[in-house]
Every structure is written in structure tokens, then in C-alpha cells.
Design a protein around this motif. Structure first.
Motif, PDB file in Angstrom:
ATOM      1  N   ASP A  49     -23.932  30.090 -36.410  1.00  0.00           N
ATOM      2  CA  ASP A  49     -24.642  29.451 -35.304  1.00  0.00           C
ATOM      3  C   ASP A  49     -24.746  27.945 -35.533  1.00  0.00           C
ATOM      4  O   ASP A  49     -24.565  27.146 -34.599  1.00  0.00           O
ATOM      5  N   ALA A  50     -25.052  27.549 -36.756  1.00  0.00           N
ATOM      6  CA  ALA A  50     -25.151  26.120 -37.072  1.00  0.00           C
ATOM      7  C   ALA A  50     -23.814  25.424 -36.866  1.00  0.00           C
ATOM      8  O   ALA A  50     -23.737  24.329 -36.293  1.00  0.00           O
ATOM      9  N   VAL A  51     -22.746  26.076 -37.314  1.00  0.00           N
ATOM     10  CA  VAL A  51     -21.396  25.534 -37.147  1.00  0.00           C
ATOM     11  C   VAL A  51     -21.066  25.390 -35.665  1.00  0.00           C
ATOM     12  O   VAL A  51     -20.543  24.365 -35.210  1.00  0.00           O
ATOM     13  N   ASN A  52     -21.346  26.422 -34.898  1.00  0.00           N
ATOM     14  CA  ASN A  52     -21.042  26.393 -33.466  1.00  0.00           C
ATOM     15  C   ASN A  52     -21.851  25.325 -32.739  1.00  0.00           C
ATOM     16  O   ASN A  52     -21.366  24.695 -31.790  1.00  0.00           O
ATOM     17  N   LEU A  53     -23.075  25.107 -33.178  1.00  0.00           N
ATOM     18  CA  LEU A  53     -23.890  24.085 -32.536  1.00  0.00           C
ATOM     19  C   LEU A  53     -23.399  22.681 -32.871  1.00  0.00           C
ATOM     20  O   LEU A  53     -23.469  21.774 -32.035  1.00  0.00           O
ATOM     21  N   VAL A  54     -22.908  22.487 -34.089  1.00  0.00           N
ATOM     22  CA  VAL A  54     -22.296  21.201 -34.433  1.00  0.00           C
ATOM     23  C   VAL A  54     -21.165  20.894 -33.453  1.00  0.00           C
ATOM     24  O   VAL A  54     -21.070  19.805 -32.888  1.00  0.00           O
ATOM     25  N   ALA A  55     -20.300  21.900 -33.229  1.00  0.00           N
ATOM     26  CA  ALA A  55     -19.162  21.714 -32.324  1.00  0.00           C
ATOM     27  C   ALA A  55     -19.621  21.535 -30.880  1.00  0.00           C
ATOM     28  O   ALA A  55     -19.102  20.689 -30.155  1.00  0.00           O
ATOM     29  N   ALA A  56     -20.591  22.348 -30.459  1.00  0.00           N
ATOM     30  CA  ALA A  56     -21.044  22.291 -29.070  1.00  0.00           C
ATOM     31  C   ALA A  56     -21.708  20.960 -28.744  1.00  0.00           C
ATOM     32  O   ALA A  56     -21.503  20.397 -27.663  1.00  0.00           O
ATOM     33  N   ILE A  57     -22.510  20.447 -29.669  1.00  0.00           N
ATOM     34  CA  ILE A  57     -23.174  19.171 -29.447  1.00  0.00           C
ATOM     35  C   ILE A  57     -22.160  18.033 -29.447  1.00  0.00           C
ATOM     36  O   ILE A  57     -22.226  17.122 -28.620  1.00  0.00           O
ATOM     37  N   LYS A  58     -21.188  18.112 -30.349  1.00  0.00           N
ATOM     38  CA  LYS A  58     -20.167  17.074 -30.418  1.00  0.00           C
ATOM     39  C   LYS A  58     -19.345  17.017 -29.138  1.00  0.00           C
ATOM     40  O   LYS A  58     -19.008  15.935 -28.645  1.00  0.00           O
ATOM     41  N   SER A  59     -19.025  18.181 -28.572  1.00  0.00           N
ATOM     42  CA  SER A  59     -18.213  18.247 -27.352  1.00  0.00           C
ATOM     43  C   SER A  59     -19.052  18.293 -26.077  1.00  0.00           C
ATOM     44  O   SER A  59     -18.502  18.394 -24.982  1.00  0.00           O
ATOM     45  N   LYS A  60     -20.391  18.256 -26.239  1.00  0.00           N
ATOM     46  CA  LYS A  60     -21.329  18.359 -25.111  1.00  0.00           C
ATOM     47  C   LYS A  60     -21.095  19.635 -24.305  1.00  0.00           C
ATOM     48  O   LYS A  60     -21.134  19.632 -23.065  1.00  0.00           O
ATOM     49  N   ASP A  61     -20.855  20.709 -25.013  1.00  0.00           N
ATOM     50  CA  ASP A  61     -20.675  22.029 -24.388  1.00  0.00           C
ATOM     51  C   ASP A  61     -22.060  22.652 -24.192  1.00  0.00           C
ATOM     52  O   ASP A  61     -22.538  23.438 -25.006  1.00  0.00           O
ATOM     53  N   THR A  62     -22.695  22.295 -23.083  1.00  0.00           N
ATOM     54  CA  THR A  62     -24.064  22.757 -22.855  1.00  0.00           C
ATOM     55  C   THR A  62     -24.138  24.263 -22.662  1.00  0.00           C
ATOM     56  O   THR A  62     -25.141  24.888 -23.012  1.00  0.00           O
ATOM     57  N   GLY A  63     -23.086  24.847 -22.120  1.00  0.00           N
ATOM     58  CA  GLY A  63     -23.076  26.298 -21.931  1.00  0.00           C
ATOM     59  C   GLY A  63     -23.178  27.040 -23.247  1.00  0.00           C
ATOM     60  O   GLY A  63     -23.893  28.038 -23.361  1.00  0.00           O
ATOM     61  N   ALA A  64     -22.455  26.563 -24.261  1.00  0.00           N
ATOM     62  CA  ALA A  64     -22.505  27.203 -25.580  1.00  0.00           C
ATOM     63  C   ALA A  64     -23.879  27.027 -26.223  1.00  0.00           C
ATOM     64  O   ALA A  64     -24.394  27.943 -26.877  1.00  0.00           O
ATOM     65  N   ILE A  65     -24.473  25.858 -26.028  1.00  0.00           N
ATOM     66  CA  ILE A  65     -25.819  25.611 -26.571  1.00  0.00           C
ATOM     67  C   ILE A  65     -26.807  26.600 -25.968  1.00  0.00           C
ATOM     68  O   ILE A  65     -27.606  27.219 -26.674  1.00  0.00           O
ATOM     69  N   VAL A  66     -26.740  26.757 -24.645  1.00  0.00           N
ATOM     70  CA  VAL A  66     -27.626  27.693 -23.954  1.00  0.00           C
ATOM     71  C   VAL A  66     -27.387  29.111 -24.448  1.00  0.00           C
ATOM     72  O   VAL A  66     -28.328  29.864 -24.735  1.00  0.00           O
ATOM     73  N   GLN A  67     -26.122  29.494 -24.560  1.00  0.00           N
ATOM     74  CA  GLN A  67     -25.787  30.864 -24.942  1.00  0.00           C
ATOM     75  C   GLN A  67     -26.338  31.230 -26.318  1.00  0.00           C
ATOM     76  O   GLN A  67     -26.843  32.335 -26.528  1.00  0.00           O
ATOM     77  N   ILE A  68     -26.272  30.312 -27.245  1.00  0.00           N
ATOM     78  CA  ILE A  68     -26.761  30.589 -28.595  1.00  0.00           C
ATOM     79  C   ILE A  68     -28.293  30.618 -28.628  1.00  0.00           C
ATOM     80  O   ILE A  68     -28.898  31.604 -29.042  1.00  0.00           O
ATOM     81  N   LEU A  69     -28.911  29.551 -28.171  1.00  0.00           N
ATOM     82  CA  LEU A  69     -30.344  29.373 -28.415  1.00  0.00           C
ATOM     83  C   LEU A  69     -31.233  30.242 -27.535  1.00  0.00           C
ATOM     84  O   LEU A  69     -32.377  30.515 -27.905  1.00  0.00           O
ATOM     85  N   THR A  70     -30.737  30.703 -26.390  1.00  0.00           N
ATOM     86  CA  THR A  70     -31.543  31.614 -25.567  1.00  0.00           C
ATOM     87  C   THR A  70     -31.385  33.065 -26.001  1.00  0.00           C
ATOM     88  O   THR A  70     -32.032  33.946 -25.438  1.00  0.00           O
TER      89      THR A  70
END
Length: 381
Positions: free
Chosen positions: A84-105
Motif C-alpha cells: 500500500d505504501a509503495v502504491n501510494l508513492v506511485a499514485a501521489i507522484k502520478s496524481k492518480d487520485t482514483g488509486a488513492i481513493v481505492q486504497i484509503l477508503t
């Protein structure tokens, strides 16, 4: 096929399917970075504490008491905080808000805190700060709210209600009327830690008169917690409330504040019923007739919350959506997602003839809507 965060309750319309193999390929550079960080910090106190916490949470979702609430968010059963931490690093870097939402909710509050600790090790940065920089608007409010612990979230909402020009009385009333003693004590501590300020003093500075006294009495968190049924005290309290308004043109608020903030909720349910014997009217009618302004609103909210907190919060959700006010909508969905949002959904459907899930779709769009629906979780037919 697995997905980043979707359990079986996740609305199919918003699932983001990513296979484990594709996910690992997509983020192999970040996985390598995580491994290097772990090796570099293998013997540091922070890494050792993270490892201990990881071990203690391995079977969290499988414990019988891990989801013993009526919340919509449960501990994710295949929890992998490192990934999850790895995926969030990538999602934040690419501004992939959908992935951020999918993980944290799709993670519990405890799981999100662990992700945040591992993110700091992986990215050498603070996850909350990075999310605040990557997101904006109402979506930012939802995600940042989810990343705070419940007490920190409530403390932040109270600070927002108290600072600046004007006071948000509705927020003060809602939070102080619906939190139990333990939660209130934790909020006071979090408020001090977060803002280096005293919550009770800030309430005293921003409010006045009987409304101030009611809020301060609630904030102390001294409500009795007992299953003992004392019928004589029930009768005494009902009579005291009645006489406080019957013996003069101007009701005396003192016994109302004392009884409604100190007695247990079960006791007060019986007092409200007994009150009808003395007054020949429900207690809400008396409050509407004899109390006005902020005190009257607060007393009505307090009685409603004591009788049925989910019904009270369902009403607040409806008012928020009717007025297109995002702040109370977000506050209720975030703060109740792990406690009683299922009950709130049921009461909302019964009271307004439409499901909360459907109602939310008229209030938002895009990833903000996806976040709200993920917290609500499902349709109620």
C-alpha cells in the motif's frame, strides 16, 4: 484477479482491478526502493517498532472482534501495508487520485496509520503532507480526514468550528452531543497536542451564557455509564425538569443542563417517557416552546442524539445535502464509517424514502463521489 482495495462490499461500478503481477511490475522500482530503505534502517528503533506493529496486526481482520461494529469500513483482510505504501508513492507522484481513493477508503483507521508509518520509511516523507499537496477541494477533505485518527479528526473539526470570524455552532453541537466519555477525553488530548490549545477554554471564549455552559458540561465527558435502573431517580429527574419550567415564566436551564449531560443515556430515555406523565407533552415540545436560540437547538439535538444517534445523524446528513454543505456531509461519513454508518443508512432510508447511497450521487461527482460512495459502501433497497 485481485484489486488494490476492493472487498466484496465495494460497489462493482468503482472497482479498480489490478492483478498482483501487473501491480508488482508497475511498481517494481518502488518495491526495490522499499527494500533498500528496510535494509538501510533494519536496526533503527523506528524500523523495529514498525516490524513489531506489523506482526501484531497480521491477523487483525480475522479476529472475531475486529469488526464488531455497525460501521461500513472493516479491516482489509488481505492487508499488505508495504505494498500500500509503495502504491501510494506511485499514485501521489502520478496524481492518480482514483488509486488513492481505492486504497484509503478500503482500509481501517488502524491500517491507515500503519501505512503512513511505512510510507515515511519508503518515501522519507510524510504521507499526510504529500496527500494534502496532491489533492484539492472536497476530495482532499475526505482523504485527509480519513488519514487522521478519530480523535485528531474530531479535534480538527472542532478547531475549524471555533477559529476565525464566527462560530460554527452546528459542528460543536453535533460532535459534543454524539461522542462518549472516552472519545471526548481523547478529543481534548488530541486538541491540545495538535494545536497547543485548551479546547474547553476555546469553547468558553467563543460562546456565551447557557449555551456555553451546556457545551462545557458535555465536553467534560462525565456522563454516567451504568445499566442500573433507578425508578425513583427517573421519576425525580422527570419531575425536576418539569418543575424547572412550570414554576416560572422563564424556565431554569440549570437542571436541564445538569441532568441531560450527567445521566446515562438509558436512564434519560426513561426520563423522557416519564416526563410526559408530568407535562402531558413530549420533551421536544417543551424545548421548542420554552428554549430558544443556540441553547434550544443544542438541547433538541442532545435529546435526539440520546434517543437515537443514527436517526439524529441521518437528519444532519439530509440537511447537509439539502443545503449543499460538504463539510458536515464529509464529517459524518468519515467519523461514523467504522462505528454506526450502517445504522445511519437504515434510518436515512426509512425517514426519507431513498437510500443514502442514491442521495449521495446527486451531491458529488468524479473521485469525490467515488470516495463518498466507498464510505457509504452499498445501496439499501
Amino acid at each position: 484477479m485481485s484489486n488494490i482495495g476492493g472487498g466484496e462490499d465495494t460497489p462493482p461500478k468503482y472497482r479498480t482491478g489490478i492483478s498482483d503481477s501487473n501491480r508488482c511490475v508497475k511498481h517494481r522500482d518502488f518495491s526495490a526502493e522499499l527494500q533498500r530503505a528496510r535494509e538501510r534502517n533494519a536496526h533503527s528503533p523506528d524500523m523495529q517498532s514498525i516490524n513489531e506493529l506489523l506482526l501484531s496486526k497480521v491477523n487483525e481482520a480475522r479476529k472475531p472482534t475486529a469488526w464488531g461494529t455497525l460501521g461500513t469500513i472493516r479491516p482489509f483482510p488481505n492487508f499488505d501495508p508495504e505494498m500500500d505504501a509503495v502504491n501510494l508513492v506511485a499514485a501521489i507522484k502520478s496524481k492518480d487520485t482514483g488509486a488513492i481513493v481505492q486504497i484509503l477508503t478500503n482500509r481501517s483507521s488502524t491500517q491507515r496509520q500503519l501505512i503512513a508509518r511505512l510510507y515515511r520509511t519508503t518515501a522519507a516523507q510524510d504521507l499526510l503532507s504529500d496527500l494534502q499537496g496532491a489533492l484539492s477541494g472536497d476530495l482532499k477533505s475526505v482523504i485527509v480526514g480519513l488519514m487522521r485518527t478519530p480523535s485528531r479528526f474530531d479535534a480538527t473539526e472542532l478547531r475549524r468550528a471555533l477559529k476565525g470570524i464566527g462560530t460554527d455552532e452546528d459542528t460543536l453541537i453535533e460532535i459534543l452531543c454524539t461522542r462518549d466519555n472516552k472519545q471526548l477525553h481523547e478529543i481534548i488530548t488530541a486538541y491540545k497536542q495538535e494545536f497547543n490549545r485548551d479546547l474547553e477554554q476555546d469553547i468558553a471564549d467563543d460562546t456565551s451564557k447557557d449555551f456555553q455552559r451546556l457545551l462545557l458540561a458535555l465536553a467534560k465527558g462525565t456522563r454516567e455509564n451504568t445499566d442500573w435502573i433507578d425508578y425513583r431517580l427517573i421519576d425525580h429527574d422527570a419531575k425536576t425538569l418539569y418543575e424547572a419550567k412550570a414554576n416560572s415564566k422563564t424556565p431554569n436551564p440549570d437542571p436541564w443542563i445538569r441532568i441531560l449531560t450527567e445521566r446515562s443515556t438509558d436512564h434519560l430515555d426513561r426520563v423522557f417517557q416519564k416526563y410526559i406523565d408530568y407535562s402531558s407533552e413530549e420533551i421536544e415540545k417543551t424545548i421548542q416552546t420554552d428554549f430558544s436560540g443556540d441553547l434550544g437547538n443544542a438541547l433538541l439535538s442532545l435529546v435526539s442524539a440520546i434517543q437515537n444517534t443514527p436517526i439524529y445523524l441521518a437528519g444532519n446528513l439530509q440537511e447537509a445535502m439539502k443545503g449543499s454543505r460538504a463539510a458536515p456531509l464529509i464529517r459524518i461519513l468519515v467519523s461514523r464509517s467504522e462505528t454506526d454508518l450502517l445504522s445511519i443508512r437504515v434510518e436515512y432510508r426509512k425517514k426519507y424514502g431513498v437510500s443514502l447511497y442514491t442521495a449521495l450521487q446527486g451531491e458529488a461527482k468524479g473521485d469525490y463521489l467515488k470516495a463518498l460512495l466507498a464510505l457509504c459502501r452499498a445501496e439499501d433497497l
